[in-house]
Design an enzyme around this catalytic site. Sequence first.
Site, PDB file in Angstrom:
ATOM      1  N   GLY A  11      -5.063  -8.540   2.946  1.00  0.00           N
ATOM      2  CA  GLY A  11      -4.032  -8.100   3.885  1.00  0.00           C
ATOM      3  C   GLY A  11      -3.694  -6.630   3.764  1.00  0.00           C
ATOM      4  N   GLY A  12      -4.669  -5.826   3.398  1.00  0.00           N
ATOM      5  CA  GLY A  12      -4.425  -4.405   3.167  1.00  0.00           C
ATOM      6  C   GLY A  12      -4.065  -3.602   4.398  1.00  0.00           C
ATOM      7  N   ARG A  13      -4.281  -4.155   5.588  1.00  0.00           N
ATOM      8  CA  ARG A  13      -3.928  -3.446   6.815  1.00  0.00           C
ATOM      9  C   ARG A  13      -2.511  -3.780   7.294  1.00  0.00           C
ATOM     10  NH1 ARG A  13      -8.196  -1.124   9.734  1.00  0.00           N
ATOM     11  NH2 ARG A  13      -9.692  -0.320   8.206  1.00  0.00           N
ATOM     12  N   GLY A  14      -1.879  -4.763   6.678  1.00  0.00           N
ATOM     13  CA  GLY A  14      -0.511  -5.111   7.041  1.00  0.00           C
ATOM     14  C   GLY A  14       0.488  -4.177   6.385  1.00  0.00           C
ATOM     15  N   VAL A  16       2.950  -4.731   4.122  1.00  0.00           N
ATOM     16  CA  VAL A  16       3.038  -4.870   2.670  1.00  0.00           C
ATOM     17  C   VAL A  16       1.767  -4.352   2.017  1.00  0.00           C
ATOM     18  CG1 VAL A  16       3.204  -6.499   0.758  1.00  0.00           C
ATOM     19  CG2 VAL A  16       4.668  -6.784   2.756  1.00  0.00           C
ATOM     20  N   GLY A  17       0.615  -4.684   2.580  1.00  0.00           N
ATOM     21  CA  GLY A  17      -0.645  -4.232   2.021  1.00  0.00           C
ATOM     22  C   GLY A  17      -0.768  -2.722   1.983  1.00  0.00           C
ATOM     23  N   TYR A 136       4.609 -22.070   9.467  1.00  0.00           N
ATOM     24  CA  TYR A 136       4.478 -20.967   8.511  1.00  0.00           C
ATOM     25  C   TYR A 136       5.043 -21.368   7.150  1.00  0.00           C
ATOM     26  CZ  TYR A 136       5.098 -16.268   6.543  1.00  0.00           C
ATOM     27  OH  TYR A 136       5.067 -15.153   5.734  1.00  0.00           O
ATOM     28  N   LYS A 140       3.069 -21.617   3.509  1.00  0.00           N
ATOM     29  CA  LYS A 140       3.502 -20.837   2.354  1.00  0.00           C
ATOM     30  C   LYS A 140       3.820 -21.736   1.160  1.00  0.00           C
ATOM     31  CE  LYS A 140       3.023 -16.625   3.592  1.00  0.00           C
ATOM     32  NZ  LYS A 140       2.071 -15.778   2.840  1.00  0.00           N
ATOM     33  N   TRP A 202      19.768 -11.765  20.531  1.00  0.00           N
ATOM     34  CA  TRP A 202      19.561 -13.218  20.552  1.00  0.00           C
ATOM     35  C   TRP A 202      20.670 -13.890  19.746  1.00  0.00           C
ATOM     36  CZ3 TRP A 202      13.851 -15.228  20.193  1.00  0.00           C
ATOM     37  CH2 TRP A 202      13.113 -14.679  21.248  1.00  0.00           C
TER      38      TRP A 202
END
Length: 312
Positions: A11-14, A16-17, A136, A140, A202
Site C-alpha cells: 500500500g505504498g501509494r496510499g 499511510v504508505g 470492511y 479487518k 451529513w
Amino acid sequence: MGKGKKLLITGGRGMVGRNLIACAARSGWEIIAPTSVDLDLRNAEAVEQYIRRQLPDVVVHAAGVVGGIHANIADPIHFLADNAAMALNVVMSSFRSEVVTLINLSSSCMYPACIEGPLKECDILRGPFEVTNEGYALAKTVGLKICEYIDKLPNFNYKTLIACNLYGVGDNFDPRRSHLLPAIIEKIHKASQCGSESVSIWGDGTARREFMFAYDFAKIIIKALEVPELIPSSMNVGVGKDLSVLEYYSLVARVIGWSGEFVYDLNRPVGMRSKLMDITHLTALGWVPERSLEGGIRSTYQYYITGNEVYE
C-alpha cells in the site's frame, strides 16, 4: 533496528504508505514498496512468490480498499473480499517465509457499534459491526485475528495497530471515496472558490470522530517495528480526544477563511455516533502524536491546493 534492514511496505501509494516510506527512509530502512501494478495482493500465488524472492526482514501491511460511508455502502462486496484476501495473503506468505516481525494496520471501524467509548482492544467482537461499513470491518477483523494467532507462537511478532481516523499529506479528496476530513476540505474549498454561502453536513453534526495526522502515525509504526516485543498483539493508536463533525467543519472553515453557514442533511447516514479509542497501551510506551489538529489541517490543505508532498 532500521539501518540496513529490509522493510516491505504494502500500500505504498496510499496516504499511510507514502508517509511511512518517507519516515522509514529517514530511519535508514531499505524499503521495498511494490505498486498494485507490480504485485496484485489479491493473488495468493503472486504474493507468495514475491515475498520468497525478496525475503524482507519485516513487513508492514498498509494496503487496502478504503473509503468513506458512501463508498462502503455502495460496494460492500469488494470492501470485504479484497481486504480479507490481501490481509490473508500478505500475513500467511510472510509467516511461511519465516518473516518474524509484521505490523498489520487496522482501523477503529472494526469496533462494534453498540459499545460505549472509549473503545478498548478487548471490545473487538463484543457486538455487531456498524452496518455502514460491515464488510470492511469484517475483513479487518480477519486480518487482526490471524496476526493474533501467529503472535502467540514462539519467536514471532505479528502485531496489529488499530488507527483512529487519519488525514494528512497524500490524502484522497475524491468525494466518492474520501473520508470525513478530506471531504470537508474539498467541500469548503469549493464553496470558498465559487462564493457559495452554505455547505451541507451529513446528519446533525453531533457525531464525534478522532483524527490523527498521518505522519505521526507513520512515526509510531516505525517505533513499533523497532521494539515489537513491547507492544500487545493489538494496540489502539489515537490522540485520546475527539471533536464533533460540526467542530471539524468549523475548524476547516477557519483555516480556509470561509465564513458561510452549515446546512444539515438529516436524511444522510452518519455511521457510529462516537469512535473515541482508549490509548492506555500507547501512552504507557510514551508514544504521543506531535502535530496539533489545526497545524495538521493547514499542512493537508496546502497539499490539497499545491500538490506538494512535504512529509514531516
